[in-house]
Design a protein around this motif. Sequence first.
Motif, PDB file in Angstrom:
ATOM      1  N   VAL A   1      34.343  81.993  44.646  1.00 22.00           N
ATOM      2  CA  VAL A   1      35.494  83.051  44.898  1.00 22.00           C
ATOM      3  C   VAL A   1      36.688  83.363  43.067  1.00 22.00           C
ATOM      4  N   THR A   2      36.964  84.362  42.752  1.00 18.85           N
ATOM      5  CA  THR A   2      37.450  84.528  42.228  1.00 18.85           C
ATOM      6  C   THR A   2      39.182  84.455  41.706  1.00 18.85           C
ATOM      7  N   GLY A   3      38.782  83.662  40.360  1.00 20.94           N
ATOM      8  CA  GLY A   3      39.939  82.860  40.243  1.00 20.94           C
ATOM      9  C   GLY A   3      40.168  81.268  40.493  1.00 20.94           C
ATOM     10  N   ASN A   4      39.340  81.295  40.627  1.00 23.61           N
ATOM     11  CA  ASN A   4      39.018  79.641  41.210  1.00 23.61           C
ATOM     12  C   ASN A   4      37.665  79.195  40.114  1.00 23.61           C
ATOM     13  N   THR A   5      37.339  79.383  39.796  1.00 28.06           N
ATOM     14  CA  THR A   5      36.246  79.032  38.334  1.00 28.06           C
ATOM     15  C   THR A   5      36.127  77.994  37.411  1.00 28.06           C
ATOM     16  N   SER A   6      37.574  77.695  37.538  1.00 28.89           N
ATOM     17  CA  SER A   6      37.773  76.017  37.021  1.00 28.89           C
ATOM     18  C   SER A   6      39.211  75.183  38.130  1.00 28.89           C
ATOM     19  N   VAL A   7      38.186  74.620  38.556  1.00 28.69           N
ATOM     20  CA  VAL A   7      39.171  72.788  40.029  1.00 28.69           C
ATOM     21  C   VAL A   7      39.203  72.295  39.799  1.00 28.69           C
ATOM     22  N   HIS A   8      40.373  71.423  39.146  1.00 32.01           N
ATOM     23  CA  HIS A   8      40.184  69.545  38.681  1.00 32.01           C
ATOM     24  C   HIS A   8      39.385  69.494  37.091  1.00 32.01           C
ATOM     25  N   ASP A   9      38.990  70.629  36.300  1.00 32.43           N
ATOM     26  CA  ASP A   9      38.140  70.252  34.831  1.00 32.43           C
ATOM     27  C   ASP A   9      39.279  71.128  34.251  1.00 32.43           C
ATOM     28  N   ASN A  10      40.587  71.292  34.392  1.00 35.77           N
ATOM     29  CA  ASN A  10      41.443  71.369  33.611  1.00 35.77           C
ATOM     30  C   ASN A  10      42.978  71.195  32.940  1.00 35.77           C
ATOM     31  N   TYR A  11      43.006  69.900  33.483  1.00 35.14           N
ATOM     32  CA  TYR A  11      44.184  68.636  33.191  1.00 35.14           C
ATOM     33  C   TYR A  11      43.808  68.927  31.770  1.00 35.14           C
ATOM     34  N   VAL A  12      45.330  68.022  31.382  1.00 37.41           N
ATOM     35  CA  VAL A  12      45.678  67.569  29.818  1.00 37.41           C
ATOM     36  C   VAL A  12      44.789  66.902  29.450  1.00 37.41           C
ATOM     37  N   LEU A  13      44.561  66.850  28.296  1.00 40.90           N
ATOM     38  CA  LEU A  13      43.737  65.692  27.590  1.00 40.90           C
ATOM     39  C   LEU A  13      43.673  64.415  27.296  1.00 40.90           C
ATOM     40  N   GLN A  14      43.567  63.112  28.088  1.00 40.47           N
ATOM     41  CA  GLN A  14      44.254  62.062  28.786  1.00 40.47           C
ATOM     42  C   GLN A  14      43.310  60.912  28.673  1.00 40.47           C
ATOM     43  N   LYS A  15      43.776  60.071  28.283  1.00 37.25           N
ATOM     44  CA  LYS A  15      43.582  58.361  28.190  1.00 37.25           C
ATOM     45  C   LYS A  15      43.669  58.456  29.840  1.00 37.25           C
ATOM     46  N   CYS A  16      42.900  57.169  30.930  1.00 40.86           N
ATOM     47  CA  CYS A  16      42.507  57.535  32.151  1.00 40.86           C
ATOM     48  C   CYS A  16      43.598  56.025  32.697  1.00 40.86           C
TER      49      CYS A  16
ATOM     50  N   LEU B   1      38.725  58.738  40.001  1.00 39.75           N
ATOM     51  CA  LEU B   1      39.860  59.173  39.170  1.00 39.75           C
ATOM     52  C   LEU B   1      41.335  60.244  38.954  1.00 39.75           C
ATOM     53  N   LEU B   2      40.912  61.269  40.164  1.00 41.95           N
ATOM     54  CA  LEU B   2      41.626  61.756  40.646  1.00 41.95           C
ATOM     55  C   LEU B   2      42.757  61.527  40.719  1.00 41.95           C
ATOM     56  N   SER B   3      42.804  60.446  41.818  1.00 40.21           N
ATOM     57  CA  SER B   3      43.993  60.220  42.015  1.00 40.21           C
ATOM     58  C   SER B   3      45.041  59.092  40.807  1.00 40.21           C
ATOM     59  N   VAL B   4      44.355  59.566  39.883  1.00 35.14           N
ATOM     60  CA  VAL B   4      45.989  58.895  39.031  1.00 35.14           C
ATOM     61  C   VAL B   4      45.214  59.903  37.149  1.00 35.14           C
ATOM     62  N   LEU B   5      45.106  60.355  37.826  1.00 34.51           N
ATOM     63  CA  LEU B   5      44.944  61.667  36.660  1.00 34.51           C
ATOM     64  C   LEU B   5      46.893  62.529  36.449  1.00 34.51           C
ATOM     65  N   ASP B   6      46.887  62.018  35.351  1.00 39.37           N
ATOM     66  CA  ASP B   6      47.846  63.453  35.099  1.00 39.37           C
ATOM     67  C   ASP B   6      47.362  65.146  35.567  1.00 39.37           C
ATOM     68  N   LYS B   7      48.126  65.046  36.564  1.00 38.31           N
ATOM     69  CA  LYS B   7      47.928  66.612  36.756  1.00 38.31           C
ATOM     70  C   LYS B   7      48.660  68.138  36.121  1.00 38.31           C
ATOM     71  N   THR B   8      48.681  67.546  35.049  1.00 38.10           N
ATOM     72  CA  THR B   8      49.784  68.927  34.329  1.00 38.10           C
ATOM     73  C   THR B   8      48.101  69.441  33.816  1.00 38.10           C
ATOM     74  N   VAL B   9      48.715  71.415  34.031  1.00 35.46           N
ATOM     75  CA  VAL B   9      47.179  72.594  33.248  1.00 35.46           C
ATOM     76  C   VAL B   9      47.371  72.612  32.353  1.00 35.46           C
ATOM     77  N   LEU B  10      46.402  72.040  31.578  1.00 37.28           N
ATOM     78  CA  LEU B  10      46.162  72.436  29.921  1.00 37.28           C
ATOM     79  C   LEU B  10      46.633  74.142  30.087  1.00 37.28           C
ATOM     80  N   THR B  11      47.216  74.457  29.514  1.00 33.08           N
ATOM     81  CA  THR B  11      47.643  75.710  29.131  1.00 33.08           C
ATOM     82  C   THR B  11      46.826  76.419  27.475  1.00 33.08           C
ATOM     83  N   VAL B  12      46.247  77.285  27.867  1.00 34.35           N
ATOM     84  CA  VAL B  12      44.905  78.330  27.141  1.00 34.35           C
ATOM     85  C   VAL B  12      46.001  79.874  26.842  1.00 34.35           C
ATOM     86  N   PRO B  13      46.761  80.086  26.283  1.00 39.40           N
ATOM     87  CA  PRO B  13      46.957  80.825  25.931  1.00 39.40           C
ATOM     88  C   PRO B  13      46.067  82.342  26.065  1.00 39.40           C
ATOM     89  N   ASP B  14      46.268  82.807  26.836  1.00 39.96           N
ATOM     90  CA  ASP B  14      46.112  84.835  26.583  1.00 39.96           C
ATOM     91  C   ASP B  14      45.299  85.781  26.352  1.00 39.96           C
TER      92      ASP B  14
END
Length: 229
Positions: A93-108, A148-161
């Motif tokens: 599906v267009t626009g959903n190529t990164s699902v749950h793989d784009n949160y910020v770098l973090q210790k878990c 793992l997903l239940s404890v992740l910080d779900k802030t999305v990594l911002t990659v500038p266009d």
Amino acid sequence: TFFSLSHYAVHKFRIPGQSICDKRSGRATASVYYIISGSVDFTTPTGELSAKSGDMLYIPRHQRYTAKWQGAPDIVFYGIDFGFDIKSEFGTVTGNTSVHDNYVLQKCDKSVFENAEGAFENLYNKYCNPAEHGFDAVTDFYTFFAKLLSVLDKTVLTVPDSPVEKAALYIEQHSTEEFYIDDLAKMCGLSPSRFYSLFREYTGLTPVEYKNTVRIRNAQKLLESDKSS
């Protein structure tokens, strides 16, 4: 539509002494690490992060960084590379190529697992024996990632266009091939001089340096996989 695991690989790395990992060109997949021995210092465009033996790390897709590893005496860690897609019967599906793989770098928070190292070891052993555990290897990862997903910080990594992103992705996918700056610039709708300037600004590297970094990264991954087997 349905949720699909598009990429999955589990490795156990053992590297003597020290190691510097240059990912200024960005990661192609997201990863989860568990450090058994050694320590690492990440330097990213937005800050720094350190981790040591016993820590679990989440590294998002497209994260740019350099990582300095220090052995104790060896660097030993599990690494899980993964990616998810949302798909339909007609494809991704267009626009959903990164699902749950784009949160910020973090210790878990590894307390969500009764035995974090054991969880990684289980996934690694099953991944290495697909004839006997192929299906279990995948279903166990879904269970692992749900915790793992239940404890992740779900802030999305911002990659500038950037208008040069298309060229960067092309180099990632064709790093063993030769290319010309004029062709990459045309691909991005830019003049060669403007493309060169924007590419260095976006990646911190020239196109040739970027290609060489990708080649070295791929070669290191193959070498480290051989060492771990």
